[in-house]
Design a protein around this motif. Structure first.
Motif, PDB file in Angstrom:
ATOM      1  N   CYS A   1      45.790  29.399  38.673  1.00  0.00           N
ATOM      2  CA  CYS A   1      45.314  30.685  38.147  1.00  0.00           C
ATOM      3  C   CYS A   1      43.828  30.645  37.795  1.00  0.00           C
ATOM      4  N   ALA A   2      43.357  29.533  37.228  1.00  0.00           N
ATOM      5  CA  ALA A   2      41.930  29.415  36.890  1.00  0.00           C
ATOM      6  C   ALA A   2      41.074  29.374  38.149  1.00  0.00           C
ATOM      7  N   ALA A   3      41.531  28.672  39.191  1.00  0.00           N
ATOM      8  CA  ALA A   3      40.782  28.634  40.450  1.00  0.00           C
ATOM      9  C   ALA A   3      40.737  30.022  41.082  1.00  0.00           C
ATOM     10  N   THR A   4      41.846  30.725  41.028  1.00  0.00           N
ATOM     11  CA  THR A   4      41.883  32.080  41.581  1.00  0.00           C
ATOM     12  C   THR A   4      40.944  33.000  40.808  1.00  0.00           C
ATOM     13  N   GLY A   5      40.979  32.927  39.480  1.00  0.00           N
ATOM     14  CA  GLY A   5      40.080  33.738  38.663  1.00  0.00           C
ATOM     15  C   GLY A   5      38.617  33.422  38.940  1.00  0.00           C
ATOM     16  N   SER A   6      38.311  32.148  39.158  1.00  0.00           N
ATOM     17  CA  SER A   6      36.924  31.746  39.452  1.00  0.00           C
ATOM     18  C   SER A   6      36.459  32.318  40.787  1.00  0.00           C
ATOM     19  N   TYR A   7      37.317  32.250  41.805  1.00  0.00           N
ATOM     20  CA  TYR A   7      36.930  32.817  43.089  1.00  0.00           C
ATOM     21  C   TYR A   7      36.750  34.335  42.978  1.00  0.00           C
ATOM     22  N   CYS A   8      37.594  34.978  42.174  1.00  0.00           N
ATOM     23  CA  CYS A   8      37.453  36.426  42.000  1.00  0.00           C
ATOM     24  C   CYS A   8      36.122  36.770  41.328  1.00  0.00           C
TER      25      CYS A   8
ATOM     26  N   VAL B   1      25.381  38.951  60.912  1.00  0.00           N
ATOM     27  CA  VAL B   1      25.207  37.853  59.979  1.00  0.00           C
ATOM     28  C   VAL B   1      26.592  37.404  59.554  1.00  0.00           C
ATOM     29  N   ALA B   2      26.816  36.111  59.493  1.00  0.00           N
ATOM     30  CA  ALA B   2      28.122  35.598  59.069  1.00  0.00           C
ATOM     31  C   ALA B   2      28.387  35.998  57.622  1.00  0.00           C
ATOM     32  N   MET B   3      29.656  36.278  57.343  1.00  0.00           N
ATOM     33  CA  MET B   3      30.035  36.685  55.992  1.00  0.00           C
ATOM     34  C   MET B   3      29.908  35.514  55.031  1.00  0.00           C
ATOM     35  N   GLY B   4      29.550  35.817  53.786  1.00  0.00           N
ATOM     36  CA  GLY B   4      29.483  34.797  52.749  1.00  0.00           C
ATOM     37  C   GLY B   4      30.864  34.581  52.138  1.00  0.00           C
ATOM     38  N   TRP B   5      30.959  33.608  51.252  1.00  0.00           N
ATOM     39  CA  TRP B   5      32.239  33.279  50.611  1.00  0.00           C
ATOM     40  C   TRP B   5      32.797  34.455  49.836  1.00  0.00           C
ATOM     41  N   ALA B   6      31.949  35.259  49.269  1.00  0.00           N
ATOM     42  CA  ALA B   6      32.419  36.383  48.448  1.00  0.00           C
ATOM     43  C   ALA B   6      32.920  37.550  49.297  1.00  0.00           C
TER      44      ALA B   6
END
Length: 191
Positions: free
Chosen positions: A15-22, A162-167
């Motif tokens: 859940c913390a990893a998911t929240g961080s990516y969000c 342009v390639a998409m970024g991680w976000a």
């Protein structure tokens, strides 16, 4: 809210990893990614806090009232946003599920320690069915997603691509939603 401590820590990490990516998605160039990312980050971090093993942290009853207020407000905001984008209805259901779990924890503190007994079996079952369906639907939608690029004005080398970024990666956003759905099922099963 959990049985084994190791499972609780795995749920906290997910859940913390998911929240961080969000949170990272909130910097996206795509408006639709930014719109949903804030609520999903709140859900991810809220679920991580709620999933902390009872041996580490047993919140007082007033903390569950805080959860109820925060996620109640998030549910109302998502319901309001659903006028423009129906995906926010899912956010509203998720926030309402968090309110339901927080109320159950406040009423039955033993539920946090994994002893069950919190909440209504009928409502818990309905939420489990909803999130199981959502997880299956999200998993199926994730399969055919091709890798894509975004068109940006004034692209490099005159190509405009342009390639998409991680976000900006829609498949990673789907993986986050899938992960939170699975985590919600795990939390509801122990209620």
């Amino acid at each position: 809210m959990h049985g084994p401590v190791q499972a609780g820590w795995l749920l906290v990490a997910l859940c913390a990893a998911t929240g961080s990516y969000c949170l990272l998605r909130m910097r996206s160039r795509l408006e639709e990614q930014r719109r949903a990312a804030g609520g999903e980050a709140l859900m991810g971090f809220g679920m991580a806090l709620m999933a902390l093993p009872a041996v580490v942290l047993t919140p007082p009853r007033w903390a569950w009232l805080g959860y109820t207020a925060v996620f109640g407000a998030a549910a109302c905001r998502a319901l309001w946003a659903a006028r423009r984008d129906p995906h926010h209805l899912h956010h509203s259901v998720g926030a309402c599920a968090m309110v339901y779990m927080a109320v159950a924890m406040a009423a039955t503190p033993a539920a946090h320690a994994g002893h069950g007994g919190g909440g209504s079996p009928a409502l818990t079952g309905a939420l489990l069915l909803y999130f199981a369906g959502y997880v299956l639907w999200s998993g199926v939608r994730l399969l055919p997603v091709p890798t894509s690029t975004a068109v940006v004005e004034g692209g490099r080398g005159g190509s405009g691509m342009v390639a998409m970024g991680w976000a900006d990666r829609p498949e990673l956003a789907m993986v986050c939603r899938l992960s939170m759905g699975i985590a919600m099922i795990a939390m509801l099963l122990t209620l």
